[in-house]
Design a protein around this motif. Structure first.
Motif, mmCIF file in Angstrom:
data_model
loop_
_atom_site.group_PDB
_atom_site.id
_atom_site.type_symbol
_atom_site.label_atom_id
_atom_site.label_comp_id
_atom_site.label_asym_id
_atom_site.label_seq_id
_atom_site.Cartn_x
_atom_site.Cartn_y
_atom_site.Cartn_z
ATOM 1 N N GLU A 202 -117.067 75.747 24.994
ATOM 2 C CA GLU A 202 -115.635 75.828 25.322
ATOM 3 C C GLU A 202 -115.171 74.565 26.048
ATOM 4 N N LYS A 203 -116.090 73.966 26.815
ATOM 5 C CA LYS A 203 -115.733 72.703 27.462
ATOM 6 C C LYS A 203 -115.510 71.627 26.412
ATOM 7 N N GLU A 204 -116.413 71.574 25.432
ATOM 8 C CA GLU A 204 -116.313 70.533 24.410
ATOM 9 C C GLU A 204 -115.033 70.672 23.591
ATOM 10 N N VAL A 205 -114.740 71.896 23.193
ATOM 11 C CA VAL A 205 -113.552 72.110 22.358
ATOM 12 C C VAL A 205 -112.278 71.953 23.178
ATOM 13 N N GLY A 206 -112.340 72.236 24.472
ATOM 14 C CA GLY A 206 -111.170 72.073 25.330
ATOM 15 C C GLY A 206 -110.499 73.391 25.673
ATOM 16 N N THR A 207 -111.007 74.494 25.094
ATOM 17 C CA THR A 207 -110.367 75.777 25.351
ATOM 18 C C THR A 207 -110.566 76.226 26.791
ATOM 19 N N GLU A 209 -110.064 74.615 29.392
ATOM 20 C CA GLU A 209 -108.906 74.155 30.160
ATOM 21 C C GLU A 209 -107.816 75.221 30.152
ATOM 22 N N GLN A 210 -107.650 75.823 28.995
ATOM 23 C CA GLN A 210 -106.614 76.845 28.840
ATOM 24 C C GLN A 210 -106.950 78.092 29.671
ATOM 25 N N ILE A 211 -108.269 78.346 29.812
ATOM 26 C CA ILE A 211 -108.693 79.471 30.649
ATOM 27 C C ILE A 211 -108.508 79.113 32.126
ATOM 28 N N ASN A 212 -108.887 77.866 32.466
ATOM 29 C CA ASN A 212 -108.825 77.439 33.868
ATOM 30 C C ASN A 212 -107.405 77.411 34.396
ATOM 31 N N VAL A 213 -106.436 77.184 33.501
ATOM 32 C CA VAL A 213 -105.051 77.083 33.949
ATOM 33 C C VAL A 213 -104.388 78.468 33.960
ATOM 34 N N LYS A 368 -112.565 76.572 38.669
ATOM 35 C CA LYS A 368 -111.377 76.462 37.835
ATOM 36 C C LYS A 368 -110.550 75.263 38.267
ATOM 37 N N THR A 369 -110.710 74.837 39.517
ATOM 38 C CA THR A 369 -109.964 73.703 40.042
ATOM 39 C C THR A 369 -110.964 72.641 40.481
ATOM 40 N N SER A 370 -110.814 71.423 39.961
ATOM 41 C CA SER A 370 -111.793 70.384 40.302
ATOM 42 C C SER A 370 -111.305 69.539 41.467
#
Lengths: 370, 246
Positions: A202-207, A209-213, A368-370
């Motif tokens: 999911e990190k590679e695909v970028g999805t 990010e959508q979960i983290n936000v 979720k927040t870096s």
């Protein structure tokens, strides 16, 4: 909340043919092939006999050795250097030398010394080969005694005969010992790799990010990843037990709920490790390599191939830190020996602690927040 | 006057010695379409990630939808929608399944979720494709879908990071119609872009250069200030002075 995460995860799994193939087909093939191939019994030991005697007795001994089924006569010569050449060329594992006066010595002097040269590069093969030859020579020796020596000239010496009874695996069937171990490794591999790769993907695909936000709580997110693979792990385990029963006739001696209970606990630990790895990695390649490292150590030290008791103390200490060690031990205990809850409680405690630490660590480290 | 929906005060993000976003200060009003421009590496994405609660500011403050992004990032997240640079719906789920999932994790439940899904599909004229995998859709459709999913839960603000990369002008136009209709419903639109024609569509535009906010005004006034014929020229004038590039 969790419902939607699980629904999505299961939909993705059922749409991924590779995962399904790995989960359904791999256990079957591995359990059917591996225990048959990975056999401790050493056969086909290449034997070279240096016969300096060429007598009927020498012939008889040679025949007894080859008839045992463990040896393959790859050389029969009268010269020791020639035999050594075979040894060097790897065409002989064991060289047995019969002296010139082999038969005469046996009959007249009542004794004889033979020399055995063993190629010890493959230690197991060398040791077992030498042991087999010694045993066969002993049998031969007894036969000679009976044949050549007058009974009354030989006072009956009291002989201690040991008659071992093998508990839990009465015929010393190697597969009975191996199958629970292989099944343990299988559950470990599938659980470990699937969970390690999932979040990273999911990190590679970028999805991700959508979960983290989104307002998804992170322990729900981790739980949403953990539960589907936990179910898959149990499916693999069940398939494995079926194969063990159908193909090898192994029926667990102990209680099934106890067996599943332990495997369930164990899966939480190994999935926790996978998830922890995936929170530290950015690419699937990294996750794969790190997981592979752990798997190698776990499996080689897990007591599947080498008994824990014969390891040096430090290696044993490492082995106890690996959940795989405990699973293999408990599987063998419950399946072969019928151990009860009381027997597996210490292992269950250790594995539960591992599950707790690894999953908590994964949840804390996933940000979720870096 | 109504409280601004986004308030940034000397918002800064450092990565080691590198100052990605350097003390930017600005307000965005409710219902505004706010264009966030800048060359690659100017610090746009970093600033946007801080406003979304994905990245903690090194210093400075920002309030989004009334919540401090540093101390209450999860409350910020409940009130915003986000569409990242990378396309980020699940390609191996169908259109309808993606809508259900993202609606679900924002707390929408049936029957509201079902109604919203039907409305969304109807608005995008995607009813026939509801059971198709998202991966099989053309890029333009994916982007429209991703935007619609990002505002499914009626957020107060939607953040868009280069939403229209790689699609034809016609599809981009359609996409902007969606943005206008969202803004018409009171959703604030915060959008980064490299297309200067899109900058003209914004109510107000800011231009980032080297992590700082070099300009902030309506497109018309920016053109007047810099004596430029188009937003293109405004951008060139400002970005030419940039020290850091790709």
């Amino acid at each position: 909340m969790l419902y939607f995460l699980l629904q999505k995860e299961f939909r993705q799994i059922f749409r991924n043919r590779t995962i399904l193939a790995v989960v359904l087909v791999m256990p079957l093939i591995q359990l059917i092939v591996l225990p048959l191939a990975a056999d401790y019994e050493v056969k086909n030991i290449n034997l070279c006999i240096v016969d300096n005697d060429r007598s009927p007795e020498a012939q008889r001994l040679t025949q007894q050795l080859t008839a045992s089924g463990y040896f393959r006569l790859t050389g029969y010569t009268a010269s020791y250097p020639e035999a050594l050449a075979l040894l060097e060329a790897d065409r002989a594992d064991v060289v047995l030398t019969l002296p010139q006066d082999f038969e005469r010595g046996l009959m007249r002097d009542g004794g004889q010394t033979l020399s055995l040269a063993v190629n010890a590069i493959n230690g197991v093969k060398a040791g077992l080969g030498a042991a087999y030859i010694t045993t066969i020579l002993q049998t031969y020796n007894n036969a000679v005694r009976v044949q050549w020596v007058q009974p009354d000239r030989f006072p009956a010496t009291p002989v201690l005969k040991v008659a071992p009874v093998y508990w839990y695996n009465p015929f010393l069937n190697y597969r009975v010992f191996m199958v629970p171990g292989v099944l343990a490794v299988l559950v470990t591999m599938i659980g470990g790799f699937l969970s390690a790769l999932n979040i990273v993907q999911e990190k590679e695909v970028g999805t991700i990010e959508q979960i983290n936000v989104s307002p998804v709580r992170k322990h729900y997110f981790i739980l949403g990843k953990l539960l589907p693979f936990w179910v898959l792990g149990n499916v693999v385990f069940t398939l494995g037990l079926l194969v063990a029963r159908v193909v090898y006739g192994i029926v667990p001696m102990g209680s099934m709920p106890l067996l599943y209970g332990f495997v369930t606990l164990y899966l939480l630990a190994i999935l926790g490790l996978g998830l922890l790895i995936s929170t530290y990695c950015e690419t699937q390649q990294q996750a794969m390599l790190i997981t592979f490292f752990f798997m190698m150590v776990f499996i080689l030290l897990g007591g599947l191939f080498t008994p824990l008791d014969s390891m040096p103390a430090w290696a044993r200490a490492v082995a106890y830190c690996s959940p795989v060690t405990h699973l293999i031990a408990v599987m063998r205990m419950i399946i072969l020996k019928g151990s009860t809850l009381h027997d597996v409680l210490p292992a269950a405690g250790i594995v539960a602690a591992m599950a707790l630490v690894l999953n908590t660590w994964a949840i804390v480290h996933y940000r979720k927040t870096s | 006057m109504e409280q601004p929906i986004i308030q940034a005060d000397k918002l800064t993000k450092r990565f080691g010695d590198f100052v990605a976003t350097d003390a930017i200060t600005f307000d965005v009003a409710r219902g505004e379409i706010f264009g966030f421009l800048g060359a690659n590496g100017a610090g746009k994405t970093t600033a946007m990630r801080m406003l979304c609660g994905l990245s903690t500011p090194s210093s400075g403050r920002a309030h989004v939808a009334g919540f401090d992004v540093a101390t209450h990032p999860e409350d910020v997240k409940q009130n915003i929608g986000y569409m990242s640079q990378k396309f980020s719906l699940y390609e191996n789920l169908t259109v309808a399944e993606n809508i259900t999932f993202f609606g679900g994790i924002y707390g929408l439940r049936n029957p509201v979720l079902r109604d919203k899904r039907e409305q969304l599909l109807a608005r995008l004229e995607l009813e026939h494709a509801a059971d198709k995998r998202v991966g099989s859709l053309p890029l333009g459709w994916k982007q429209k879908l991703a935007f619609s999913v990002a505002i499914l839960h009626d957020p107060k603000i939607v953040f868009l990071d280069e939403p229209t990369g790689g699609v034809d002008p016609f599809t981009r136009r359609q996409f902007w119609n969606l943005l206008y209709s969202a803004a018409g419903q009171g959703i604030t639109v915060f959008v980064t872009t490299h297309y200067m024609d899109e900058a003209e569509y914004c109510h107000r535009v800011s231009i980032m250069v080297d992590g700082r906010m070099a300009a902030l005004d309506t497109p018309r006034r920016l053109k007047e200030t810099y004596g430029a014929a188009s937003m293109d020229d405004v951008f060139y004038t400002l970005a030419r002075g940039a020290q850091r590039g790709e």
